[in-house]
Design a protein around this motif. Structure first.
Motif, short mmCIF file in Angstrom:
data_model
loop_
_atom_site.label_atom_id
_atom_site.label_comp_id
_atom_site.label_asym_id
_atom_site.label_seq_id
_atom_site.Cartn_x
_atom_site.Cartn_y
_atom_site.Cartn_z
N LEU A 156 36.57 42.11 37.08
CA LEU A 156 38.03 41.99 37.31
C LEU A 156 38.16 43.44 37.92
O LEU A 156 38.08 43.94 36.82
CB LEU A 156 38.88 41.22 36.12
CG LEU A 156 40.18 41.70 35.81
CD1 LEU A 156 40.63 40.32 37.21
CD2 LEU A 156 40.64 41.37 35.08
N VAL A 173 44.37 37.49 40.46
CA VAL A 173 44.74 37.11 38.67
C VAL A 173 45.70 38.13 39.13
O VAL A 173 46.38 39.47 39.27
CB VAL A 173 43.74 38.36 38.12
CG1 VAL A 173 44.87 38.57 36.28
CG2 VAL A 173 42.65 37.68 37.46
N VAL A 231 39.78 37.02 30.98
CA VAL A 231 40.94 37.54 31.34
C VAL A 231 42.10 37.87 30.59
O VAL A 231 42.26 38.97 30.39
CB VAL A 231 41.35 36.72 32.56
CG1 VAL A 231 42.37 36.94 33.29
CG2 VAL A 231 39.89 36.30 33.49
N LEU A 249 39.57 38.30 40.42
CA LEU A 249 38.58 37.84 39.65
C LEU A 249 37.77 37.53 40.41
O LEU A 249 37.75 36.19 41.43
CB LEU A 249 38.73 37.13 38.36
CG LEU A 249 37.23 36.39 37.57
CD1 LEU A 249 36.89 37.38 36.93
CD2 LEU A 249 38.39 35.35 36.92
N ALA A 302 31.32 38.28 35.91
CA ALA A 302 32.52 38.14 35.97
C ALA A 302 33.02 40.01 36.45
O ALA A 302 32.20 40.31 35.73
CB ALA A 302 33.29 37.39 34.97
#
Length: 139
Positions: free
Chosen positions: A137, A106, A25, A35, A135
């Motif tokens: 984002l 985030v 990240v 996320l 993952a």
């Protein structure tokens, strides 16, 4: 933005992945977003749990072992999916009870976790496995 993390497990327990996720990240250049983590297996889970005292991980592992014992335990004789070993169907049950995906805010380029929170893969099988966590984002 997407990536995947591979976690090598050595049997039942909680494997912390917070550091790897934080690193990704932080290097992504994203400042704010959400996320999403998703484990690509039916016998493992994802958790956000305390990362200060390792006894928490031990106690959680023991609790779920007692809650859903192996199929060789007399209390589990009703199970029919037993040909992959006594830990297999109980692992599926644990994964059905626990999350297989997490959403974490985030903010300012950092995960919005609390002081004592960590991200864990919870392995439910006895044998070592390679687990993949995807993952995503998004902004």
């Amino acid at each position: 933005m997407q990536t995947s993390f591979t976690i090598e497990t050595r049997g039942p327990g909680l494997y912390e992945i917070t550091r790897d996720v934080n690193r990704w990240v932080g290097g992504s250049g994203a400042t704010d977003g959400l996320l999403t983590l998703f484990v690509r297996h039916t016998s493992a889970s994802l958790l956000i749990q305390e990362n200060a005292d390792p006894e928490v991980r031990t106690d959680l592992t023991e609790f779920f072992h007692r809650l859903v014992p192996p199929s060789s335990d007399p209390s589990m004789r009703y199970l029919t999916h037993t040909y992959e070993g006594p830990d297999d169907m109980p692992a599926h049950i644990k994964a059905a009870l626990l999350p297989v995906s997490l959403s974490i805010p985030v903010s300012g380029g950092k995960l919005g976790l609390g002081t004592w929170q960590g991200i864990y893969l919870f392995e439910h099988r006895n044998a070592p496995h390679r687990r993949d966590v995807l993952a995503h984002l998004g902004g």
